[in-house]
Design an enzyme around this catalytic site. Structure first.
Site, PDB file in Angstrom:
ATOM      1  N   ALA A   1       0.916  -1.206  -0.025  1.00 39.27           N
ATOM      2  CA  ALA A   1       0.160   0.124  -0.453  1.00 39.27           C
ATOM      3  C   ALA A   1       0.835   1.260   0.034  1.00 39.27           C
ATOM      4  O   ALA A   1       1.664   1.240   0.959  1.00 39.27           O
ATOM      5  CB  ALA A   1      -0.798  -0.019   1.342  1.00 39.27           C
ATOM      6  N   LYS A   2       0.828   2.320  -0.655  1.00 43.82           N
ATOM      7  CA  LYS A   2       1.107   3.254  -0.963  1.00 43.82           C
ATOM      8  C   LYS A   2       0.150   4.395   0.566  1.00 43.82           C
ATOM      9  O   LYS A   2      -0.422   5.541   0.225  1.00 43.82           O
ATOM     10  CB  LYS A   2       1.025   4.185  -2.128  1.00 43.82           C
ATOM     11  CG  LYS A   2       2.302   5.382  -2.514  1.00 43.82           C
ATOM     12  CD  LYS A   2       1.789   5.831  -4.007  1.00 43.82           C
ATOM     13  CE  LYS A   2       2.845   7.076  -3.725  1.00 43.82           C
ATOM     14  NZ  LYS A   2       4.325   7.053  -3.971  1.00 43.82           N
ATOM     15  N   SER A   3       1.079   4.292   1.246  1.00 41.59           N
ATOM     16  CA  SER A   3      -0.192   4.890   2.623  1.00 41.59           C
ATOM     17  C   SER A   3       0.900   5.799   2.570  1.00 41.59           C
ATOM     18  O   SER A   3       1.570   6.034   3.151  1.00 41.59           O
ATOM     19  CB  SER A   3       0.111   3.797   3.452  1.00 41.59           C
ATOM     20  OG  SER A   3       1.107   3.536   4.033  1.00 41.59           O
TER      21      SER A   3
ATOM     22  N   TYR B   1       5.176   7.223   5.070  1.00 39.27           N
ATOM     23  CA  TYR B   1       6.042   8.385   4.905  1.00 39.27           C
ATOM     24  C   TYR B   1       6.751   9.275   5.358  1.00 39.27           C
ATOM     25  O   TYR B   1       7.483  10.123   5.916  1.00 39.27           O
ATOM     26  CB  TYR B   1       5.466   8.769   3.484  1.00 39.27           C
ATOM     27  CG  TYR B   1       5.417   8.916   2.651  1.00 39.27           C
ATOM     28  CD1 TYR B   1       6.277   8.728   0.857  1.00 39.27           C
ATOM     29  CD2 TYR B   1       4.562   7.681   1.786  1.00 39.27           C
ATOM     30  CE1 TYR B   1       5.937   8.421  -0.115  1.00 39.27           C
ATOM     31  CE2 TYR B   1       5.033   7.120   0.658  1.00 39.27           C
ATOM     32  CZ  TYR B   1       5.351   7.395  -0.612  1.00 39.27           C
ATOM     33  OH  TYR B   1       6.033   7.003  -1.006  1.00 39.27           O
TER      34      TYR B   1
END
Length: 307
Positions: free
Chosen positions: A159-161, A165
């Site tokens: 997942a690019k959650s 970051y």
């Protein structure tokens, strides 16, 4: 210019709002607890007008990310595709960066998000070379971070959650505070994972190597390089890569929607190869930009025309 104080339009929950009016409440759940996902997408100027690069792949990954995180998307894929294209045209951009974001609202507080509504927004703005024109041309200096990339069962790495970051920010700030252009993270076993927002490739004796995609994101620019490298007759293999292999590589380069294809010429104060962007990196750069600008008609399916 502040990202808040701009002219233009942002798509928010199915409506186009003037840029300065696209706001959320201070009690927004994602702001407090970090559950959300997003995409970074680029549109490029072509001879036929602006075109969004690999839009369907990005929208698919956004929906996959939401599914992994248990977020029920309130709009279908067609609505998101249309919003991404219209964000470019409404804002009068010949090229630009598109940011869809899925987040939880202020309907409730507390760690359990049950009862908080899922919201979606899409914005677009001008973005130049993420790591600078000089970095794109001459290469960048990279520091291996003291922060490890997440274990696969700590953060859901497919997942690019939003919350991933924080790890990227810590690594990036550390590297830049020490005078480097960018960071590179190892996984929890000490093997090379990725940059804060980029996949990494290593060239040695004519073979392109990449880390196994475990704790790293399955990048869409990464997938593009796989296709372009095959056409160029280069072989890409995946395996665990150690930190010191970066030091003795012939070439190293980053890939990502923001970073595009950025050469790495120094790691931890060790020169990589000749200290200049390598031949294979340069060729892949050229092939990439030919594809995204519509000059390579073999990959016309990667471009979605705007308007």
């Amino acid at each position: 210019m502040s990202m808040e104080d701009r002219d233009g339009w942002i798509w928010m929950d199915g409506q186009w709002l003037p840029w300065r009016d696209a706001k959320v409440h201070a009690m927004t759940h994602t702001l407090h607890y970090g559950l959300g996902c997003f995409e970074g997408i680029r549109a490029y100027a072509t001879a036929d007008g602006p075109a969004v690069f690999r839009l369907d792949d990005h929208v698919e990954r956004l929906f996959d990310s939401a599914h992994i995180l248990g977020l029920e998307m309130p709009f279908d894929r067609g609505a998101l595709r249309s919003a991404c294209c219209e964000a470019i045209s409404r804002n009068g951009l010949a090229s630009g960066y598109i940011r869809p974001l899925v987040f939880l609202g202020a309907e409730k507080a507390g760690i359990d998000p049950a009862g908080a509504a899922v919201h979606v927004m899409v914005a677009a703005w001008v973005m130049n070379a993420y790591l600078g024109d000089k970095g794109m041309e001459q290469g960048i200096r990279v520091k291996v971070a003291s922060f490890a990339r997440h274990h696969v069962n700590v953060q859901m790495c497919r997942a690019k959650s939003v919350s991933t970051y924080t790890n990227s920010i810590l690594a990036c700030r550390e590297a830049r505070a020490e005078g480097y252009d960018e960071a590179l993270l190892l996984d929890t076993d000490g093997f090379v994972a990725e940059g804060p927002g980029e996949n990494v490739f290593v060239v040695k004796r004519g073979v392109i190597w990449e880390p196994e995609i475990t704790s790293a994101l399955d990048g869409i620019t990464r997938r593009t390089i796989h296709a372009l490298a095959q056409e160029a007759g280069y072989e890409i293999r995946a395996r665990r890569i150690t930190r010191d292999e970066l030091y003795v590589a012939d070439e190293v380069f980053f890939t990502g929607t923001a970073a595009e294809i950025t050469p790495v010429v120094e790691v931890d104060r060790r020169r990589v190869g000749s200290g200049q962007p390598g031949v294979m990196t340069r060729e892949l750069q050229q092939r990439f930009f030919a594809a995204v600008r519509g000059e390579d008609r073999r990959h016309a399916e990667w471009l979605t025309r705007v308007g």
